[in-house]
Design a protein around this motif. Structure first.
Motif, PDB file in Angstrom:
ATOM      1  N   PRO A 116       0.799  -1.229   0.000  1.00 23.89           N
ATOM      2  CA  PRO A 116       0.000   0.000   0.000  1.00 23.89           C
ATOM      3  C   PRO A 116       0.831   1.279   0.000  1.00 23.89           C
ATOM      4  O   PRO A 116       0.294   2.364  -0.208  1.00 23.89           O
ATOM      5  N   THR A 117       2.119   1.158   0.256  1.00 24.22           N
ATOM      6  CA  THR A 117       3.042   2.285   0.169  1.00 24.22           C
ATOM      7  C   THR A 117       4.398   1.728  -0.220  1.00 24.22           C
ATOM      8  O   THR A 117       4.619   0.508  -0.183  1.00 24.22           O
ATOM      9  N   SER A 118       5.296   2.596  -0.605  1.00 25.25           N
ATOM     10  CA  SER A 118       6.641   2.155  -0.964  1.00 25.25           C
ATOM     11  C   SER A 118       7.615   2.541   0.132  1.00 25.25           C
ATOM     12  O   SER A 118       7.339   3.407   0.977  1.00 25.25           O
ATOM     13  N   LEU A 119       8.768   1.929   0.096  1.00 26.46           N
ATOM     14  CA  LEU A 119       9.808   2.270   1.055  1.00 26.46           C
ATOM     15  C   LEU A 119      10.223   3.735   0.914  1.00 26.46           C
ATOM     16  O   LEU A 119      10.499   4.417   1.900  1.00 26.46           O
ATOM     17  N   GLU A 120      10.224   4.222  -0.316  1.00 21.20           N
ATOM     18  CA  GLU A 120      10.610   5.606  -0.564  1.00 21.20           C
ATOM     19  C   GLU A 120       9.588   6.582   0.004  1.00 21.20           C
ATOM     20  O   GLU A 120       9.940   7.689   0.436  1.00 21.20           O
ATOM     21  N   GLN A 121       8.324   6.215   0.009  1.00 18.79           N
ATOM     22  CA  GLN A 121       7.277   7.108   0.498  1.00 18.79           C
ATOM     23  C   GLN A 121       7.194   7.157   2.019  1.00 18.79           C
ATOM     24  O   GLN A 121       6.620   8.094   2.573  1.00 18.79           O
ATOM     25  N   LEU A 122       7.752   6.161   2.683  1.00 15.81           N
ATOM     26  CA  LEU A 122       7.662   6.128   4.136  1.00 15.81           C
ATOM     27  C   LEU A 122       8.418   7.296   4.752  1.00 15.81           C
ATOM     28  O   LEU A 122       9.553   7.588   4.359  1.00 15.81           O
ATOM     29  N   PRO A 123       7.817   7.964   5.736  1.00 17.41           N
ATOM     30  CA  PRO A 123       8.530   9.020   6.452  1.00 17.41           C
ATOM     31  C   PRO A 123       9.458   8.399   7.499  1.00 17.41           C
ATOM     32  O   PRO A 123       9.670   7.180   7.521  1.00 17.41           O
ATOM     33  N   TYR A 124      10.006   9.222   8.369  1.00 21.64           N
ATOM     34  CA  TYR A 124      10.817   8.731   9.476  1.00 21.64           C
ATOM     35  C   TYR A 124       9.996   7.758  10.321  1.00 21.64           C
ATOM     36  O   TYR A 124       8.846   8.030  10.680  1.00 21.64           O
ATOM     37  N   ILE A 125      10.581   6.614  10.630  1.00 20.02           N
ATOM     38  CA  ILE A 125       9.928   5.567  11.412  1.00 20.02           C
ATOM     39  C   ILE A 125      10.613   5.496  12.784  1.00 20.02           C
ATOM     40  O   ILE A 125      11.835   5.310  12.866  1.00 20.02           O
ATOM     41  N   ASP A 126       9.833   5.629  13.831  1.00 21.87           N
ATOM     42  CA  ASP A 126      10.413   5.608  15.179  1.00 21.87           C
ATOM     43  C   ASP A 126      10.893   4.219  15.584  1.00 21.87           C
ATOM     44  O   ASP A 126      11.943   4.087  16.222  1.00 21.87           O
ATOM     45  N   TRP A 127      10.095   3.203  15.237  1.00 16.71           N
ATOM     46  CA  TRP A 127      10.423   1.839  15.638  1.00 16.71           C
ATOM     47  C   TRP A 127      10.240   0.899  14.442  1.00 16.71           C
ATOM     48  O   TRP A 127       9.239   0.978  13.736  1.00 16.71           O
ATOM     49  N   VAL A 128      11.183  -0.014  14.260  1.00 15.37           N
ATOM     50  CA  VAL A 128      10.970  -1.209  13.437  1.00 15.37           C
ATOM     51  C   VAL A 128      11.145  -2.398  14.359  1.00 15.37           C
ATOM     52  O   VAL A 128      12.138  -2.489  15.087  1.00 15.37           O
ATOM     53  N   MET A 129      10.175  -3.305  14.335  1.00 19.03           N
ATOM     54  CA  MET A 129      10.227  -4.487  15.201  1.00 19.03           C
ATOM     55  C   MET A 129      10.166  -5.743  14.343  1.00 19.03           C
ATOM     56  O   MET A 129       9.313  -5.865  13.460  1.00 19.03           O
ATOM     57  N   ILE A 130      11.095  -6.663  14.596  1.00 14.21           N
ATOM     58  CA  ILE A 130      11.198  -7.910  13.844  1.00 14.21           C
ATOM     59  C   ILE A 130      10.920  -9.075  14.793  1.00 14.21           C
ATOM     60  O   ILE A 130      11.501  -9.152  15.878  1.00 14.21           O
ATOM     61  N   SER A 131      10.050  -9.999  14.361  1.00 14.83           N
ATOM     62  CA  SER A 131       9.698 -11.121  15.236  1.00 14.83           C
ATOM     63  C   SER A 131      10.671 -12.287  15.132  1.00 14.83           C
ATOM     64  O   SER A 131      10.918 -12.973  16.131  1.00 14.83           O
ATOM     65  N   HIS A 132      11.227 -12.537  13.941  1.00 14.99           N
ATOM     66  CA  HIS A 132      12.204 -13.614  13.779  1.00 14.99           C
ATOM     67  C   HIS A 132      12.835 -13.492  12.398  1.00 14.99           C
ATOM     68  O   HIS A 132      12.468 -12.612  11.609  1.00 14.99           O
ATOM     69  N   ASP A 133      13.772 -14.395  12.093  1.00  7.68           N
ATOM     70  CA  ASP A 133      14.631 -14.174  10.933  1.00  7.68           C
ATOM     71  C   ASP A 133      14.173 -14.829   9.636  1.00  7.68           C
ATOM     72  O   ASP A 133      14.899 -14.796   8.630  1.00  7.68           O
ATOM     73  N   HIS A 134      12.990 -15.435   9.565  1.00  6.98           N
ATOM     74  CA  HIS A 134      12.542 -16.047   8.321  1.00  6.98           C
ATOM     75  C   HIS A 134      12.304 -14.996   7.242  1.00  6.98           C
ATOM     76  O   HIS A 134      11.986 -13.840   7.539  1.00  6.98           O
ATOM     77  N   TYR A 135      12.422 -15.398   5.985  1.00  3.45           N
ATOM     78  CA  TYR A 135      12.418 -14.446   4.886  1.00  3.45           C
ATOM     79  C   TYR A 135      11.104 -13.688   4.728  1.00  3.45           C
ATOM     80  O   TYR A 135      11.089 -12.578   4.193  1.00  3.45           O
ATOM     81  N   ASP A 136      10.006 -14.258   5.192  1.00  2.00           N
ATOM     82  CA  ASP A 136       8.726 -13.555   5.093  1.00  2.00           C
ATOM     83  C   ASP A 136       8.496 -12.616   6.272  1.00  2.00           C
ATOM     84  O   ASP A 136       7.420 -12.014   6.384  1.00  2.00           O
ATOM     85  N   HIS A 137       9.525 -12.438   7.120  1.00  2.00           N
ATOM     86  CA  HIS A 137       9.445 -11.516   8.262  1.00  2.00           C
ATOM     87  C   HIS A 137      10.667 -10.594   8.351  1.00  2.00           C
ATOM     88  O   HIS A 137      10.530  -9.452   8.776  1.00  2.00           O
ATOM     89  N   LEU A 138      11.818 -11.086   7.987  1.00  2.17           N
ATOM     90  CA  LEU A 138      13.046 -10.290   7.984  1.00  2.17           C
ATOM     91  C   LEU A 138      13.527 -10.192   6.544  1.00  2.17           C
ATOM     92  O   LEU A 138      14.057 -11.155   5.980  1.00  2.17           O
ATOM     93  N   ASP A 139      13.323  -9.025   5.946  1.00  3.44           N
ATOM     94  CA  ASP A 139      13.593  -8.795   4.535  1.00  3.44           C
ATOM     95  C   ASP A 139      14.818  -7.896   4.392  1.00  3.44           C
ATOM     96  O   ASP A 139      14.772  -6.713   4.746  1.00  3.44           O
ATOM     97  N   LYS A 140      15.897  -8.454   3.892  1.00  2.00           N
ATOM     98  CA  LYS A 140      17.172  -7.735   3.792  1.00  2.00           C
ATOM     99  C   LYS A 140      17.033  -6.428   3.019  1.00  2.00           C
ATOM    100  O   LYS A 140      17.505  -5.370   3.465  1.00  2.00           O
TER     101      LYS A 140
END
Length: 352
Positions: A116-140
């Protein structure tokens, strides 16, 4: 804005640590049974519609409006990726913006719909939270694109090593064990257990921890499940931190073969009840084909069981912003995109 940061252990246990890495407490999951059994099930599964045959509804997020509003809001970005606005701060959960949930860009599960938005359109993000390292959750690719406009990355133990390798500054990374907490600018996050596993290749199984999160602001008490099989930890989390205004609970990419690490939809609804959730939002569905069920089955089974258990359900379309102080009743938007025979007969082919 206050920059004071505190991290404290609430009830630290080492039962889930061993010399090989990390483990679930009280059980070791089968993790989908044998490889050949899983492949046989995949190849012989009868499905009406593994992927949508028409475009799903996606709402473009107005970032100017999001930044201007004083409401606490929640947006589904796809799969388990969520965007929250709490106390004026923006929080991204398990952000996956890549076209595929895969270690390579040319193969692997492909998105059903655009973000629904792009990485470029995102403003400053205060928090990013990752639940675990699988590819559908942790995207390099997503982490590398976000690294310079994020205040803090909150991750389970040792997941921070990936972020450091991808160029995230060490002072932005907060690694938490189960039952540890982190607080900054009035928002407190608690890492809580799940029943799952980790690894991004065959040689690194369970070398990083997996977790769920409790997110507490001045007005909201939110739960984010990450991935998990059904276990008694949900009740323990509910007793310690509940009731929750909203619980975002994994509901998708399941099979009875691996129910100990990915809940069936009926178990997901029961987990919401255990958590003492005023409302449940099913996540981990409707974006990637990762299991042997139809794309719409998770939402439909959750809807049916939530009605039976009298559990309030919230099912926004992708990108649709919801006011957390006034959550709407669930709308089965997916009915309009299901196969004609399923709409006509009301039948649901349940995967096993």
């Amino acid at each position: 804005m206050s920059q004071s940061i505190s991290a404290q252990s609430l009830d630290h246990s080492t039962l889930h640590h061993n010399v090989q890495g990390f483990q679930n407490v009280g059980m070791q999951p089968k993790q989908a049974g044998s490889f050949f059994g899983a492949m046989k099930t995949w190849l012989t599964a009868e499905r009406n519609q593994p992927k949508p045959q028409v475009e799903l509804p996606v709402h473009s997020i107005d970032m100017d409006e999001l930044q201007a509003t004083e409401q606490d809001r929640v947006y589904r970005l796809g799969h388990s990726s969520m965007l929250l606005k709490l106390d004026g701060q923006l929080i991204l959960l398990d952000p996956v913006f890549s076209e595929r949930a895969s270690p390579v860009s040319f193969a692997g599960p492909k998105r059903f719909h655009p973000a629904p938005t792009s990485l470029e359109q995102l403003p400053y993000i205060d928090w990013v939270m990752i639940s675990h390292d699988h590819y559908d959750h942790l995207d390099k690719a997503s982490i590398k694109a976000l690294k310079n406009k994020v205040g803090h990355f909150v991750v389970p133990l040792r997941v921070g090593d990936y972020l450091r390798d991808w160029g995230v500054a060490d002072d932005k990374i907060v690694e938490l064990d189960w039952w540890q907490s982190f607080k900054v600018n009035g928002i407190e996050v608690h890492a809580t257990p799940t029943q799952h596993f980790s690894g991004r290749c065959l040689l690194d199984r369970n070398q990083t921890l997996w977790a769920s999160y409790v997110i507490q602001s001045s007005r909201q008490n939110i739960y984010f499940s990450g991935d998990s099989g059904y276990f008694d930890g949900f009740k323990a989390i509910g007793e310690r931190f509940g009731p929750f205004d909203l619980a975002m609970v994994e509901t998708g990419a399941y099979s009875e073969q691996w129910a100990d690490i990915h809940m069936l939809p009926e178990q997901s609804v029961q987990a919401a009840k255990d958590l003492q959730a005023k409302a449940m939002l099913p996540i981990h569905n409707s974006t990637f084909d990762l299991a042997m069920h139809d794309w719409y089955e998770p939402l439909e089974r959750a809807r049916t069981h939530a009605a039976a258990l009298i559990q309030a359900l919230v099912t926004p379309e992708m990108g649709q912003g919801l006011d957390l102080s006034n959550l709407p009743a669930q709308t089965p938007w997916w009915h309009a995109y299901m196969p004609a025979e399923a709409q006509t007969t009301g039948e649901l082919a349940v995967s096993r």
